[in-house]
Design a protein around this motif. Sequence first.
Motif, PDB file in Angstrom:
ATOM      1  N   LEU A  44       0.835  -1.197   0.000  1.00  0.00           N
ATOM      2  CA  LEU A  44       0.000   0.000   0.000  1.00  0.00           C
ATOM      3  C   LEU A  44       0.869   1.246   0.000  1.00  0.00           C
ATOM      4  O   LEU A  44       1.950   1.262   0.601  1.00  0.00           O
ATOM      5  CB  LEU A  44      -0.908  -0.007   1.230  1.00  0.00           C
ATOM      6  N   PRO A  45       0.411   2.306  -0.642  1.00  0.00           N
ATOM      7  CA  PRO A  45       1.162   3.570  -0.578  1.00  0.00           C
ATOM      8  C   PRO A  45       1.091   4.143   0.827  1.00  0.00           C
ATOM      9  O   PRO A  45       0.193   3.805   1.607  1.00  0.00           O
ATOM     10  CB  PRO A  45       0.427   4.458  -1.587  1.00  0.00           C
ATOM     11  N   PRO A  46       2.037   4.998   1.181  1.00  0.00           N
ATOM     12  CA  PRO A  46       2.001   5.603   2.524  1.00  0.00           C
ATOM     13  C   PRO A  46       0.776   6.485   2.692  1.00  0.00           C
ATOM     14  O   PRO A  46       0.222   7.004   1.719  1.00  0.00           O
ATOM     15  CB  PRO A  46       3.294   6.413   2.577  1.00  0.00           C
ATOM     16  N   LEU A  47       0.333   6.627   3.921  1.00  0.00           N
ATOM     17  CA  LEU A  47      -0.775   7.536   4.204  1.00  0.00           C
ATOM     18  C   LEU A  47      -0.358   8.971   3.897  1.00  0.00           C
ATOM     19  O   LEU A  47       0.817   9.332   4.045  1.00  0.00           O
ATOM     20  CB  LEU A  47      -1.205   7.409   5.664  1.00  0.00           C
ATOM     21  N   PRO A  48      -1.301   9.806   3.474  1.00  0.00           N
ATOM     22  CA  PRO A  48      -0.952  11.194   3.127  1.00  0.00           C
ATOM     23  C   PRO A  48      -0.651  12.030   4.368  1.00  0.00           C
ATOM     24  O   PRO A  48      -0.903  11.606   5.506  1.00  0.00           O
ATOM     25  CB  PRO A  48      -2.212  11.692   2.432  1.00  0.00           C
ATOM     26  N   SER A  99      -7.795  12.282   1.574  1.00  0.00           N
ATOM     27  CA  SER A  99      -7.811  11.599   2.873  1.00  0.00           C
ATOM     28  C   SER A  99      -7.763  10.078   2.666  1.00  0.00           C
ATOM     29  O   SER A  99      -8.082   9.568   1.584  1.00  0.00           O
ATOM     30  CB  SER A  99      -9.066  11.987   3.650  1.00  0.00           C
ATOM     31  N   ALA A 100      -7.351   9.363   3.705  1.00  0.00           N
ATOM     32  CA  ALA A 100      -7.173   7.915   3.566  1.00  0.00           C
ATOM     33  C   ALA A 100      -7.250   7.241   4.926  1.00  0.00           C
ATOM     34  O   ALA A 100      -7.142   7.897   5.968  1.00  0.00           O
ATOM     35  CB  ALA A 100      -5.841   7.607   2.892  1.00  0.00           C
ATOM     36  N   SER A 156      -8.412  -0.851   3.431  1.00  0.00           N
ATOM     37  CA  SER A 156      -7.658   0.352   3.066  1.00  0.00           C
ATOM     38  C   SER A 156      -8.444   1.141   2.028  1.00  0.00           C
ATOM     39  O   SER A 156      -9.046   0.563   1.111  1.00  0.00           O
ATOM     40  CB  SER A 156      -6.276  -0.020   2.520  1.00  0.00           C
ATOM     41  N   SER A 157      -8.452   2.453   2.178  1.00  0.00           N
ATOM     42  CA  SER A 157      -9.196   3.305   1.260  1.00  0.00           C
ATOM     43  C   SER A 157      -8.491   3.379  -0.091  1.00  0.00           C
ATOM     44  O   SER A 157      -7.263   3.346  -0.183  1.00  0.00           O
ATOM     45  CB  SER A 157      -9.341   4.704   1.854  1.00  0.00           C
ATOM     46  N   PRO A 167     -19.370  11.183   2.573  1.00  0.00           N
ATOM     47  CA  PRO A 167     -18.631  10.758   1.381  1.00  0.00           C
ATOM     48  C   PRO A 167     -18.973   9.339   0.963  1.00  0.00           C
ATOM     49  O   PRO A 167     -19.471   8.531   1.765  1.00  0.00           O
ATOM     50  CB  PRO A 167     -17.172  10.851   1.843  1.00  0.00           C
ATOM     51  N   ASP A 168     -18.694   9.031  -0.300  1.00  0.00           N
ATOM     52  CA  ASP A 168     -18.679   7.652  -0.775  1.00  0.00           C
ATOM     53  C   ASP A 168     -17.233   7.179  -0.726  1.00  0.00           C
ATOM     54  O   ASP A 168     -16.344   7.811  -1.307  1.00  0.00           O
ATOM     55  CB  ASP A 168     -19.206   7.552  -2.204  1.00  0.00           C
ATOM     56  N   VAL A 169     -17.011   6.067  -0.035  1.00  0.00           N
ATOM     57  CA  VAL A 169     -15.658   5.565   0.175  1.00  0.00           C
ATOM     58  C   VAL A 169     -15.485   4.258  -0.593  1.00  0.00           C
ATOM     59  O   VAL A 169     -16.195   3.282  -0.347  1.00  0.00           O
ATOM     60  CB  VAL A 169     -15.372   5.339   1.674  1.00  0.00           C
ATOM     61  N   ARG A 170     -14.552   4.263  -1.522  1.00  0.00           N
ATOM     62  CA  ARG A 170     -14.179   3.039  -2.228  1.00  0.00           C
ATOM     63  C   ARG A 170     -12.968   2.460  -1.508  1.00  0.00           C
ATOM     64  O   ARG A 170     -11.974   3.155  -1.285  1.00  0.00           O
ATOM     65  CB  ARG A 170     -13.851   3.359  -3.691  1.00  0.00           C
ATOM     66  N   PHE A 171     -13.057   1.192  -1.127  1.00  0.00           N
ATOM     67  CA  PHE A 171     -12.006   0.623  -0.291  1.00  0.00           C
ATOM     68  C   PHE A 171     -11.732  -0.820  -0.698  1.00  0.00           C
ATOM     69  O   PHE A 171     -12.541  -1.487  -1.338  1.00  0.00           O
ATOM     70  CB  PHE A 171     -12.388   0.697   1.191  1.00  0.00           C
TER      71      PHE A 171
END
Length: 240
Positions: A44-48, A99-100, A156-157, A167-171
């Motif tokens: 996974l990429p790092p959190l922002p 956001s994540a 994970s988002s 919001p709509d969250v795709r995860f």
Amino acid sequence: MTHQRLNRLLSLTALVMLLAGCSTAPSPTPPAVSASPAASEQVLPPLPDGRRYIVDPAASHLRIILGAEGPLAALGHPHVIGGPVIGGTVVVADRWQDSAFRLEVPVAELAVDRAAWRAAEGLEPDVPESAIRATRQNMLGESQLDAASHPLIRLSSLEITGPEWQPDVRFRVTIAGETSVHTVPVALDRDDSELTATGALRTRFSELGLVPYSALGGGLRVADELRIRFQVKAFTDDSP
């Protein structure tokens, strides 16, 4: 009916009810969606950068409602699974859509059929303790959640759209080594020290890459559809 035939009938009925309490044989129907092994191992990429909230498991709740289906479904009963088991991190970025989150659910901490949960779902609250133990043992077993090999459910988002308040969250979720992608609308309330996210999702075992259980030659089986409700409460490191 003779006394001997009556005893045989009662014995058969008891066996059927025992099997109905917790299925033990996998359904022959394969999952409609199953991720490749590599999908669950993606880095996974790092959190922002942004305001970081740490999830409080004691204040967060998960409910998973499972039904029964098949010609003999009346012999089974629905299950409610969950508990204060959600942990992880949420980061709210300066640009809201960036956001994540990264969340985890320890599989071995999931509880089954607590009376208060069942009553809240309009179900008969009292389930024999032996049936609860058997259901939980099956749930954690190798052919279902396989807690020994996959002790965590990971979420994970991937994308966040819509207004910040809903919001709509795709995860992405990885469970028992299978990875799938879902979208859920979330009601969000937050300030500089506290964040609460609440939502509900309907999905299927087949969409998760899993196979529901069945018994009695498929006459009684766990329904493919499952309902999930959650509340995630998180606090910043400097919260009182």
